[in-house]
Design an enzyme around this catalytic site. Structure first.
Site, PDB file in Angstrom:
ATOM      1  N   CYS A 113      33.819   0.969 126.982  1.00  0.00           N
ATOM      2  CA  CYS A 113      34.727   2.007 127.475  1.00  0.00           C
ATOM      3  C   CYS A 113      35.149   1.824 128.937  1.00  0.00           C
ATOM      4  O   CYS A 113      35.952   0.958 129.215  1.00  0.00           O
ATOM      5  CB  CYS A 113      34.100   3.380 127.206  1.00  0.00           C
ATOM      6  SG  CYS A 113      35.317   4.699 127.259  1.00  0.00           S
ATOM      7  N   HIS A 162      30.867   3.894 122.210  1.00  0.00           N
ATOM      8  CA  HIS A 162      29.531   4.267 122.652  1.00  0.00           C
ATOM      9  C   HIS A 162      28.699   4.424 121.380  1.00  0.00           C
ATOM     10  O   HIS A 162      29.194   4.244 120.269  1.00  0.00           O
ATOM     11  CB  HIS A 162      29.555   5.613 123.380  1.00  0.00           C
ATOM     12  CG  HIS A 162      30.430   5.635 124.589  1.00  0.00           C
ATOM     13  ND1 HIS A 162      30.014   5.157 125.809  1.00  0.00           N
ATOM     14  CD2 HIS A 162      31.686   6.092 124.783  1.00  0.00           C
ATOM     15  CE1 HIS A 162      30.975   5.336 126.700  1.00  0.00           C
ATOM     16  NE2 HIS A 162      32.006   5.887 126.105  1.00  0.00           N
TER      17      HIS A 162
HETATM   18  N1  GLN Z   1      36.993   7.344 132.396  1.00  0.00           N
HETATM   19  C1  GLN Z   1      37.515   6.546 131.334  1.00  0.00           C
HETATM   20  C2  GLN Z   1      38.475   7.302 130.433  1.00  0.00           C
HETATM   21  O1  GLN Z   1      38.412   8.517 130.334  1.00  0.00           O
HETATM   22  C3  GLN Z   1      36.395   5.933 130.528  1.00  0.00           C
HETATM   23  C4  GLN Z   1      35.550   6.944 129.799  1.00  0.00           C
HETATM   24  C5  GLN Z   1      34.338   6.365 129.137  1.00  0.00           C
HETATM   25  O2  GLN Z   1      33.729   5.391 129.580  1.00  0.00           O
HETATM   26  N2  GLN Z   1      33.878   7.025 128.088  1.00  0.00           N
HETATM   27  O3  GLN Z   1      39.307   6.698 129.808  1.00  0.00           O
END
Ligand code: GLN
Length: 258
Positions: free
Chosen positions: A95, A195
């Site tokens: 992510c 995740h």
């Molecule tokens: N901050 C990033 C987004 O919202 C990544 C979020 C994350 O790692 N879950 O796209």
């Protein structure tokens, strides 16, 4: 000869959404259970670590704020990451970490957080956050593997022409909610929105990455099976629940379909 796997864990405190550090634990445990020695090298901002010493480097996800904090340090490591990749190091980024391996992430407030461009992708935040359980498919040694995960991101990631997606979305949004792709891969560098932690839910994927990392040392290791009875039961349960939520029939889970 005892085999040894060195795992680099980048920014364990700042990039650990949904316990992404579990990916490191899974690689470590599953390697140790096969009698492979494991060294986990923690890499925080400003730590002087040559990533070429790692067979595999793992990076988790983070909120926009945490991503901004690590982005500068990552820029300093850019050449070293490229050197490590050229030396055969496997990189897995989740992510926010995935976004930072790309060219940039433009947040909802218009800030452009620079990435290091080891993956030819770019990310722009959209209005709607993409949140929920994901089922995807990827190719593992010519077999289709069902992959489960959980996504929560504002960023929509787009692949530059010629960039290979890592997976195809079966349920969920994946890269951008539009083109059916999930993640990206370039050689031994893998980025994904999933995740979970990803490797806890997908043990065959974990073993595949361990094998890839060992290959770097010229070792072709046929990892013995670990049974994975509980993991498989959890995967069946996840597939059933997702199908129930969709009001659809439960799909086949696992490998075997080409
Ligand atoms: N901050 C990033 C987004 O919202 C990544 C979020 C994350 O790692 N879950 O796209």
């Amino acid at each position: 000869m005892t085999l040894k796997l060195t795992i680099g864990h980048l920014y364990p405190d700042l990039l650990d959404l949904y316990s992404d550090r579990g990916n490191v634990m899974i690689l470590e445990k599953r390697a140790r259970w096969r009698g492979i020695e494991v060294d986990v090298v923690r890499v925080d901002a400003a730590d002087a670590v040559d990533l070429r010493s790692c067979d595999v480097v793992v990076m988790g996800g983070g909120m926009d704020r945490e991503q901004s904090l690590v982005a500068r340090d990552l820029q300093v490591r850019r050449t070293n990451v490229e050197q490590a990749v050229a030396s055969g190091t496997v990189v897995l980024a989740i992510c926010g970490g995935y976004q930072l391996l790309g060219e940039y992430f433009e947040t909802g407030s218009g800030e452009r957080i620079p990435g290091i461009g080891v993956l030819d992708v770019y990310t722009v935040a959209g209005e709607r956050r993409m949140v929920g359980n994901v089922m995807a498919e990827c190719d593992l040694d010519g077999q289709t593997e069902t992959v489960f995960g959980y996504e929560n991101h504002s960023g929509r990631t787009y692949l530059r022409p010629g960039t290979e997606p890592w997976m195809r979305v079966v349920r969920g949004d994946g890269n951008n909610g539009g083109d059916g792709t999930e993640g990206a891969r370039k050689g031994r560098v893998f980025g994904t929105y999933l995740h979970g932690p990803l490797l806890a839910k997908n043990p065959r994927l974990a073993d595949w990455l361990i094998r890839l990392a060992l290959e770097r040392q010229g070792v072709q290791e046929r990892l013995d099976g670990l049974g994975d009875r509980w993991e498989e039961a959890a995967r069946e349960h996840l597939a059933r629940r997702m199908a129930e939520l969709d009001g659809m029939e439960s799909p086949h889970v696992g490998t075997g379909k080409k």
